[in-house]
Design an enzyme around this catalytic site. Structure first.
Site, PDB file in Angstrom:
ATOM      1  CB  ILE A 169      43.209-106.821  26.679  1.00 48.37           C
ATOM      2  CG1 ILE A 169      45.008-107.433  26.020  1.00 48.37           C
ATOM      3  CG2 ILE A 169      42.706-108.366  26.789  1.00 48.37           C
ATOM      4  CD1 ILE A 169      45.225-108.653  26.574  1.00 48.37           C
ATOM      5  CB  THR A 189      36.241-111.910  26.412  1.00 42.78           C
ATOM      6  OG1 THR A 189      36.467-111.118  27.662  1.00 42.78           O
ATOM      7  CG2 THR A 189      35.223-111.582  25.818  1.00 42.78           C
ATOM      8  CE  LYS A 216      42.521-109.317  29.714  1.00 40.96           C
ATOM      9  NZ  LYS A 216      41.720-110.542  29.059  1.00 40.96           N
TER      10      LYS A 216
END
Length: 292
Positions: free
Chosen positions: A204, A45, A162
């Protein structure tokens, strides 16, 4: 160090093609004020793929310096080149990040044995907590739960994952094989609640870039056992979960922040602005959520 709750995968503000440090520091401060539980600089991101190594290292240092220990900083440090991943992970440690987020090697598609060897090589050189990042949709390789159990057993730095397959069966198997002490974090906003409901620690998040308070509140409600409140927040945010992926992340998130007046929209190629029809959909979702 525990990584839990709502952890924002931070966008990286740019201005005239350069990292906008002033906007980044203000953005981090706002995230903490809004109750976020942790921060990830230089993840997908954060457009890490288009940051130079010098920029990558600087962005992590800015984040650590601005946070000043108030929440954990999990620094993006992975690569499909093991030597490069070692270098970036060592730098994350030198910057005093609390942990490193290490993506599985992308494009070169290693076998499961290759994945084990990759993370072992990093663990032999750098001593800090690792959260492994499994996102087959971007890497073209799936780190299987059985392999993750091997990583946990053989590499003490690997403390969590994750998990961004969007597959709750896989999440369940990870929890089954790796145990309750392993920190499983959702890598998709829309699976945050169900992941936590079956034993995950948090998410996350992309959406928490522009809804940090709401995402943090949902995670806190799950942790407190208040599933009624958590479900209400999940469904209230669901239109934004969809809007954040109208086009490739982080374009919608950066546009949302622009529309909210946080900082002007700017990405690096090959990321381009939202198509007009999708911009209208994003505006509508933000308006419905009373964010603009």
């Amino acid at each position: 160090m525990e990584f839990r709750g709502a952890i924002t995968a931070l966008v990286t503000p740019f201005r005239n093609g350069e990292v906008d440090e002033e906007a980044y520091r203000a953005f981090i401060e706002w995230q903490i004020e809004q109750g976020i539980h942790g921060l990830v600089p230089c993840g997908t991101t954060g457009e890490s793929a288009t940051l130079s190594h010098d920029e990558h290292k600087r962005v992590i240092r800015i984040c650590v310096d601005q946070v000043k220990g108030r929440v954990p900083v999990l620094a993006g440090a992975g690569s499909n080149n093991t030597r490069e991943a070692i270098e970036l992970t060592q730098d994350a440690k030198d910057a005093k990040a609390d942990g490193a987020l290490l993506i599985t090697p992308y494009y070169n598609k290693p076998t499961q044995a290759g994945l084990v060897a990759h993370f072992k090589a990093i663990g032999e050189r750098v001593d800090m907590p690792f959260i492994v990042y499994n996102v087959p949709g971007r890497t073209a390789v799936n780190l299987l739960p059985e392999t993750l159990a091997i990583l946990k057993k053989e590499i003490r730095q690997v403390v969590g994952v994750k998990e961004a397959t969007g597959d709750l069966n896989q999440v369940s198997r990870v929890l089954e094989f790796c145990g309750e002490d392993f920190m499983v974090l959702s890598g998709d906003d829309f699976t945050a609640l169900p992941t936590m409901a079956i034993g995950g620690r948090g998410v996350i998040s992309v959406v928490s870039n522009f809804m940090p308070h709401q995402m943090s509140a949902m995670c806190e409600a799950v942790a407190a056992g208040d599933l009624t409140k958590a479900k209400a927040l999940h469904y209230a945010m669901s239109p934004l979960f969809r809007a954040a992926f109208l086009e490739t992340n982080p374009v919608p998130a950066k546009m949302a922040l622009d529309l909210m007046g946080r900082f002007p929209f700017e990405t690096r190629l090959p990321m381009v602005p939202l198509q007009p029809q999708n911009l209208e959909k994003l505006k509508a979702a933000l308006t419905e959520a009373k964010l603009v």
